[in-house]
Design an enzyme around this catalytic site. Structure first.
Site, PDB file in Angstrom:
ATOM      1  N   HIS A  51      -4.585   2.096   7.650  1.00 41.10           N
ATOM      2  CA  HIS A  51      -3.184   2.551   7.686  1.00 41.10           C
ATOM      3  C   HIS A  51      -2.945   3.657   6.644  1.00 41.10           C
ATOM      4  CE1 HIS A  51       1.326   1.496   7.922  1.00 41.10           C
ATOM      5  NE2 HIS A  51       1.241   2.283   6.860  1.00 41.10           N
ATOM      6  N   GLU A  52      -3.451   3.437   5.426  1.00 40.31           N
ATOM      7  CA  GLU A  52      -3.189   4.405   4.346  1.00 40.31           C
ATOM      8  C   GLU A  52      -3.992   5.697   4.533  1.00 40.31           C
ATOM      9  OE1 GLU A  52      -0.661   3.749   2.703  1.00 40.31           O
ATOM     10  OE2 GLU A  52      -0.559   1.587   3.024  1.00 40.31           O
TER      11      GLU A  52
ATOM     12  N   CYS B 250       5.816  -0.210   7.312  1.00 42.92           N
ATOM     13  CA  CYS B 250       5.473   0.932   6.476  1.00 42.92           C
ATOM     14  C   CYS B 250       6.679   1.320   5.627  1.00 42.92           C
ATOM     15  CB  CYS B 250       5.077   2.099   7.380  1.00 42.92           C
ATOM     16  SG  CYS B 250       4.664   3.604   6.501  1.00 42.92           S
ATOM     17  N   LEU B 251       6.436   1.642   4.366  1.00 40.38           N
ATOM     18  CA  LEU B 251       7.549   2.040   3.491  1.00 40.38           C
ATOM     19  C   LEU B 251       8.230   3.317   3.994  1.00 40.38           C
ATOM     20  CD1 LEU B 251       6.098   1.376  -0.086  1.00 40.38           C
ATOM     21  CD2 LEU B 251       7.704  -0.037   1.208  1.00 40.38           C
TER      22      LEU B 251
ATOM     23  N   GLN C 125       2.984   9.962   1.257  1.00 37.24           N
ATOM     24  CA  GLN C 125       4.303   9.341   1.370  1.00 37.24           C
ATOM     25  C   GLN C 125       5.236   9.722   0.222  1.00 37.24           C
ATOM     26  OE1 GLN C 125       2.398   5.289   2.065  1.00 37.24           O
ATOM     27  NE2 GLN C 125       4.325   5.049   3.156  1.00 37.24           N
TER      28      GLN C 125
ATOM     29  N   GLY D 189       0.834  -1.198   0.000  1.00 42.66           N
ATOM     30  CA  GLY D 189       0.000   0.000   0.000  1.00 42.66           C
ATOM     31  C   GLY D 189       0.862   1.238   0.000  1.00 42.66           C
TER      32      GLY D 189
ATOM     33  N   HIS E 110      -2.218   7.931   6.773  1.00 49.68           N
ATOM     34  CA  HIS E 110      -1.171   8.713   6.089  1.00 49.68           C
ATOM     35  C   HIS E 110      -1.742  10.008   5.508  1.00 49.68           C
ATOM     36  CE1 HIS E 110       2.475   6.343   6.168  1.00 49.68           C
ATOM     37  NE2 HIS E 110       1.894   5.271   5.668  1.00 49.68           N
TER      38      HIS E 110
END
Ligand code: ZN
Length: 170
Positions: free
Chosen positions: A133-134, A91-92, A51, A46, A137
């Site tokens: 989660h996204e 997470c990235l 991000q 994701g 962000h």
């Protein structure tokens, strides 16, 4: 298509709140395609526009094994949260760190597709966790915000030390 730079914690730009997409024009489609390409290149499941330093409410996901089921959610909104579930998240934007986070088990949500169709749906399991989660962000929130302040401080110090060693921070 292009691979975009993914911001890493503690970059303050990860705290920006994204604004709703007004019309799904070619620019938005291009951003979504680049986000998918970036997510695949980074082996993530994701990615939120925040991000990659784009303050628009767009997220991309692909939970399939084969990485051939891309999902693009424009202006995603959660309308109902039910139950609780804990799972380990990564997470990235927080490389090489995983921790247990509690989230809603079941969610109802809606979003627009790139064809400007409004989709109303619900989910549990991994998809529900990813969507929460996204969307976090897009609101400038990271999964590590759910950890204790002490744990988060330790992580920040560790990352800053690593970056110094890699020569990114002088
Ligand atoms: Zn993330």
């Amino acid at each position: 298509m292009a691979i975009l730079e993914v911001l890493h914690f503690p970059d303050n730009r990860l705290r920006n709140k994204a604004i709703a997409v007004e019309s799904i024009c070619s620019e938005i489609k291009e951003i979504a395609k680049n986000m998918l390409e970036t997510m695949y290149a980074e082996s993530g499941i994701g990615l939120a526009a925040t991000q990659v330093n784009i303050a628009k409410r767009i997220i991309v996901l692909d939970l399939s094994e084969e990485k051939n089921e891309p999902l693009i959610l424009v202006n995603p909104v959660i309308t109902k949260l039910e139950g609780t579930e804990t799972s380990r998240e990564g997470c990235l934007s927080v490389p090489d760190y995983y921790d247990t986070v509690e989230r809603a088990e079941h969610i109802e949500f809606n979003y627009k597709t790139l064809d400007n169709q409004l989709v109303k749906t619900d989910s549990d399991g991994l998809l529900a966790i990813c969507v929460q989660h996204e969307i976090d962000h897009l609101d400038g929130k990271l999964f590590i915000d759910y950890l204790s302040p002490l744990k988060r401080q330790r992580l920040k110090k560790k990352i800053e030390k690593q970056e110094k060693q890699e020569g990114k921070v002088l």
